[in-house]
Structures are given as structure tokens and as C-alpha cells.
Design a protein around this motif. Structure first.
Motif, PDB file in Angstrom:
ATOM      1  N   GLU A 174     -13.768  45.580 133.036  1.00 55.58           N
ATOM      2  CA  GLU A 174     -14.688  46.062 134.062  1.00 55.58           C
ATOM      3  C   GLU A 174     -13.915  46.690 135.225  1.00 55.58           C
ATOM      4  O   GLU A 174     -13.107  46.024 135.873  1.00 55.58           O
ATOM      5  N   HIS A 175     -14.197  47.954 135.504  1.00 58.18           N
ATOM      6  CA  HIS A 175     -13.620  48.627 136.670  1.00 58.18           C
ATOM      7  C   HIS A 175     -14.432  48.265 137.897  1.00 58.18           C
ATOM      8  O   HIS A 175     -15.607  48.610 137.998  1.00 58.18           O
ATOM      9  N   LEU A 176     -13.822  47.594 138.844  1.00 55.67           N
ATOM     10  CA  LEU A 176     -14.514  47.306 140.105  1.00 55.67           C
ATOM     11  C   LEU A 176     -14.312  48.446 141.090  1.00 55.67           C
ATOM     12  O   LEU A 176     -15.199  48.754 141.881  1.00 55.67           O
ATOM     13  N   GLY A 177     -13.153  49.074 141.060  1.00 56.20           N
ATOM     14  CA  GLY A 177     -12.900  50.178 141.967  1.00 56.20           C
ATOM     15  C   GLY A 177     -11.618  50.904 141.635  1.00 56.20           C
ATOM     16  O   GLY A 177     -10.693  50.323 141.060  1.00 56.20           O
ATOM     17  N   ASP A 178     -11.585  52.172 141.985  1.00 53.74           N
ATOM     18  CA  ASP A 178     -10.419  53.018 141.750  1.00 53.74           C
ATOM     19  C   ASP A 178     -10.145  53.833 143.016  1.00 53.74           C
ATOM     20  O   ASP A 178     -10.879  53.751 144.001  1.00 53.74           O
TER      21      ASP A 178
ATOM     22  N   SER B  99      -9.823  36.858 135.382  1.00 53.21           N
ATOM     23  CA  SER B  99      -8.921  37.137 136.506  1.00 53.21           C
ATOM     24  C   SER B  99      -9.207  38.518 137.069  1.00 53.21           C
ATOM     25  O   SER B  99      -9.862  39.347 136.439  1.00 53.21           O
ATOM     26  N   ILE B 100      -8.713  38.742 138.270  1.00 55.97           N
ATOM     27  CA  ILE B 100      -8.741  40.063 138.882  1.00 55.97           C
ATOM     28  C   ILE B 100      -7.351  40.671 138.728  1.00 55.97           C
ATOM     29  O   ILE B 100      -6.341  40.017 139.020  1.00 55.97           O
ATOM     30  N   VAL B 101      -7.304  41.909 138.254  1.00 55.45           N
ATOM     31  CA  VAL B 101      -6.030  42.607 138.067  1.00 55.45           C
ATOM     32  C   VAL B 101      -5.999  43.843 138.948  1.00 55.45           C
ATOM     33  O   VAL B 101      -6.906  44.688 138.890  1.00 55.45           O
ATOM     34  N   LEU B 102      -4.990  43.931 139.783  1.00 53.68           N
ATOM     35  CA  LEU B 102      -4.730  45.141 140.567  1.00 53.68           C
ATOM     36  C   LEU B 102      -3.650  45.932 139.851  1.00 53.68           C
ATOM     37  O   LEU B 102      -2.529  45.451 139.699  1.00 53.68           O
ATOM     38  N   ILE B 103      -4.007  47.124 139.386  1.00 53.08           N
ATOM     39  CA  ILE B 103      -3.019  48.021 138.791  1.00 53.08           C
ATOM     40  C   ILE B 103      -2.683  49.079 139.818  1.00 53.08           C
ATOM     41  O   ILE B 103      -3.559  49.821 140.276  1.00 53.08           O
ATOM     42  N   VAL B 104      -1.432  49.146 140.194  1.00 57.60           N
ATOM     43  CA  VAL B 104      -1.029  50.056 141.264  1.00 57.60           C
ATOM     44  C   VAL B 104       0.269  50.749 140.850  1.00 57.60           C
ATOM     45  O   VAL B 104       1.306  50.123 140.700  1.00 57.60           O
ATOM     46  N   SER B 105       0.155  52.066 140.628  1.00 54.24           N
ATOM     47  CA  SER B 105       1.286  52.810 140.078  1.00 54.24           C
ATOM     48  C   SER B 105       1.278  54.233 140.619  1.00 54.24           C
ATOM     49  O   SER B 105       0.520  54.572 141.525  1.00 54.24           O
ATOM     50  N   GLY B 106       2.127  55.070 140.023  1.00 53.71           N
ATOM     51  CA  GLY B 106       2.207  56.457 140.465  1.00 53.71           C
ATOM     52  C   GLY B 106       0.964  57.256 140.171  1.00 53.71           C
ATOM     53  O   GLY B 106       0.631  58.190 140.901  1.00 53.71           O
ATOM     54  N   GLY B 107       0.253  56.893 139.116  1.00 54.49           N
ATOM     55  CA  GLY B 107      -0.924  57.660 138.744  1.00 54.49           C
ATOM     56  C   GLY B 107      -2.229  56.916 138.844  1.00 54.49           C
ATOM     57  O   GLY B 107      -3.298  57.506 138.676  1.00 54.49           O
TER      58      GLY B 107
ATOM     59  N   SER C  87      -6.253  50.748 140.747  1.00 50.72           N
ATOM     60  CA  SER C  87      -7.538  50.236 140.284  1.00 50.72           C
ATOM     61  C   SER C  87      -7.601  48.727 140.427  1.00 50.72           C
ATOM     62  O   SER C  87      -6.591  48.032 140.279  1.00 50.72           O
ATOM     63  N   ILE C  88      -8.809  48.223 140.699  1.00 50.90           N
ATOM     64  CA  ILE C  88      -9.078  46.796 140.654  1.00 50.90           C
ATOM     65  C   ILE C  88      -9.984  46.552 139.453  1.00 50.90           C
ATOM     66  O   ILE C  88     -11.039  47.173 139.314  1.00 50.90           O
TER      67      ILE C  88
END
Length: 352
Positions: free
Chosen positions: A159-163, A135-143, A146-147
Motif C-alpha cells: 500500500e502506497h501511503l504517499g510519494d 510495518s511502515i517502510v520509508l523508501i528514500v533514494s535518488g529516484g 515513498s511511505i
């Protein structure tokens, strides 16, 4: 009472301004306790590490008791302990780590040091069950923004696709809220103001969406600057600042970028599931737009409920539970705080 045959995992979270304890067994959240020091940071417009650490010290014991009572278990029923050992504010992480080590030592329980961001990904499993094979996980928070491409959360490399190149999305919310006089924390404040605003009133930039740009990289500093210049121009002209319209337009700009890049990752990896987690995942506009776009594209969207989006101990317990059931070796009492830990896997390595 949970059967003694099943692990009962206590999760401890203290990476920023929330003190969290959660108790998970076989993928089921039994109970949790959460305390926040956000109100103590409001006058400063952001988290003050020393204040956060002191608040953690004061909150650890009562919050643990709340979690145990909520779960209907005794401390002696805990079989394993998991704790955020990074990333986060150094002084804050150390408090939770010390508490977790004390509990694990007193119980003779195995201790797992886990990555905070893996916890956010694991939070969704408490609501929707195991993650799919890929799956693709988008982590989006105060700090963090990242995808990630994720397989088995605790067995496979992440695997970090982008930050983000600069501000995280949540950080941009905080700064824009301060510009608009909406207070801290900025995410909920912007969302409340945006309800009565027009998201098309201002054409704020959607950075990093041109064909030549890195496909999964984010940048929000230019958007923040555009809002600041708009407010400054209006104030210099002696005109009222339409807070609701600016808030709604800013929020829409952030959401457009987050959703566009995340869906691109799902399509280009030929996957069918997008998971959105982290504090900003509680944003109603993001949830609505992501749902609309995913349905149109035939993509399954998974977002945990808002109570599991912000930092909490349940998500750390969820990682610990997955590690225990996968047969992972405990970290032990030698695990150290790593405030700048990079996400390569759910469990952080021991210091050399």
C-alpha cells in the motif's frame, strides 16, 4: 557449500549506475559483487543512461565472478535467478534483464522478475531477519521517496501511503551538492560537508508539514529552490558562501520531513515498527535523528547497514529468496523490462 535442499538464489540489479549480483539462501546473504559507474557520470552532475548501460555491459561478467567467489559457490550451484525488471533507466534495466535471462536459461533455473523498490525493503531482512507482520517502510533514494504500508512483502499487496510530488530526496541532495560545488553523487558529498556545519544556521522550508497538507506526501523542489536563492543572494552581495552551514541546514530540513512523516504513519496505523531503506538511508544524520525520535516514541527502528542501502544485487536476491520460499510461480523468460513500473507487489506481472 550450501545444502542442495535449500534454494540458492542469484539476484541481478542494474536499474541505475550500479551493477550488482548477490547470492542468498534461506534469508542469509552468502556473497555479493558490486560495480559502480558513478565516477563516469560525475562530470555531468547526474546519471547518463547510455554511459550507465555501457558500464553495465562491461561489468556484468567480472561482477558475477566476484559474487560467486565471495559466496564460495559455483554458477552451477545457483538454483533460482531474480532480476530487477523495473523501475529504472530503460537501457540499464535491459542489460541486467538480458544477463539474468541468459544465466537462467543456461542453468535451466526459474527466473523471477522483481520490483526494484521491493528489493530495498527486502534488504533489511538480510540484516535483521523477517519483517514484522505489519510495518511502515520509508523508501528514500535518488529516484524515489515513498511511505509504504507493508505486510508480507511477497504475498500481500503493498500500500502506497504517499510519494514525492517532485524531486526525490536523493535527487535534491544531488542538485544542492551541484549548487554548492560539492560534486556527484550529492548525498555523500553533502554529508561530508555538513559535519562541520551548523544545522540551525539557515531556516530552510519543511514542505508539506502543515495540518492541511497531505500527511504522507513529500515535496523537495521548494527546499532546493530556497538553497539556490540563498547561494545566489550571497554571491550577488560578494559574500563567501558558507558551504558547511548551508549543507548542514539543508540536510536537517530533509531529515526533519522524512522522520516526521514516517513516524506519523506508524502512529496513525497503530504499528510499532519503522523500516528505512534506500540510498539516502545511509545518511548518518537521518539514521541518528530517526533513532532518537523512534526511541522516544517507543517505536522499533530498522535500517540496514549502509552497504545494503544503495542499489545492490543482494537485495534482489533477497526478494527472489522470499518468492521461492513462498511458492510463487516464476516469471519465466517472457518477463519484460518495465522502466516505469509502479509498486503494487514484489513480483512484476508478465506482459499481456
Amino acid at each position: 557449500m550450501t545444502s542442495t535442499a535449500s534454494p540458492v538464489v542469484l539476484g541481478v540489479e542494474s536499474s541505475c549506475d550500479e551493477t550488482g549480483f548477490g547470492i542468498v539462501s534461506d534469508g542469509v546473504l552468502l556473497g555479493q559483487g558490486l560495480a559502480s559507474s558513478a565516477a563516469q557520470h560525475a562530470d555531468f552532475g547526474g546519471v547518463v543512461p547510455e554511459i550507465a548501460a555501457r558500464a553495465h555491459l562491461e561489468a556484468v561478467v567480472p561482477t558475477l565472478r566476484i559474487a560467486l567467489d565471495d559466496a564460495g559457490v559455483e554458477l552451477s550451484d545457483i538454483s533460482h535467478v531474480a532480476v530487477t525488471s523495473g523501475p529504472g533507466l530503460a537501457t540499464a534495466v535491459h542489460v541486467g534483464l538480458a544477463a539474468a535471462k541468459s544465466i537462467a536459461w543456461s542453468l535451466g533455473a526459474p527466473l523471477y522478475g522483481v520490483h526494484h523498490l521491493a528489493g530495498h525493503a527486502a534488504a533489511d531482512t538480510l540484516e535483521h531477519g523477517p519483517l514484522p507482520e505489519r510495518s511502515i517502510v520509508l523508501i528514500v533514494s535518488g529516484g524515489h521517496t515513498s511511505i509504504l504500508a507493508i505486510g508480507d512483502l511477497v504475498r500481500d499487496p503493498i500500500e502506497h501511503l504517499g510519494d514525492t510530488l517532485d524531486d526525490a530526496a536523493g535527487e535534491a541532495f544531488d542538485k544542492v551538492a551541484r549548487l554548492l560545488g560539492l560534486g556527484y553523487p550529492g548525498g555523500p558529498a553533502i554529508s561530508r560537508a555538513a559535519v562541520d556545519g551548523d544545522p540551525t544556521a539557515y531556516s530552510f522550508p519543511r514542505a508539506m508539514l502543515r495540518p492541511k497538507d497531505a500527511p504522507y506526501t513529500f515535496s523537495f523542489s521548494g527546499l532546493k529552490t530556497a538553497v539556490a536563492r540563498t547561494v545566489e543572494t550571497l554571491e550577488r552581495a560578494g559574500e563567501p558562501v558558507p558551504v558547511a552551514d548551508i549543507a548542514a541546514s539543508f540536510e536537517q530540513a530533509v531529515v526533519d520531513v522524512l522522520v516526521t512523516k514516517s513516524l506519523r504513519a506508524v502512529r496513525e496505523r497503530a504499528l510499532d515498527t519503522l523500516v528505512i531503506v534506500g540510498g539516502v538511508a545511509a545518511n548518518a544524520r537521518l539514521r541518528a535523528v530517526a533513532q532518537e525520535k523512534c526511541e522516544a516514541a517507543g517505536i522499533t527502528l530498522r535500517i540496514p547497514p549502509p552497504r545494503l542501502c544503495t542499489d545492490n544485487g543482494a537485495m534482489i536476491a533477497a526478494v527472489g529468496d522470499l518468492l521461492v520460499r513462498s511458492g510463487a510461480e516464476p516469471s519465466g523468460l517472457r518477463i519484460a523490462a518495465d522502466p516505469s513500473a509502479v509498486l503494487h507487489g514484489a513480483q512484476l506481472p508478465l506482459p499481456r
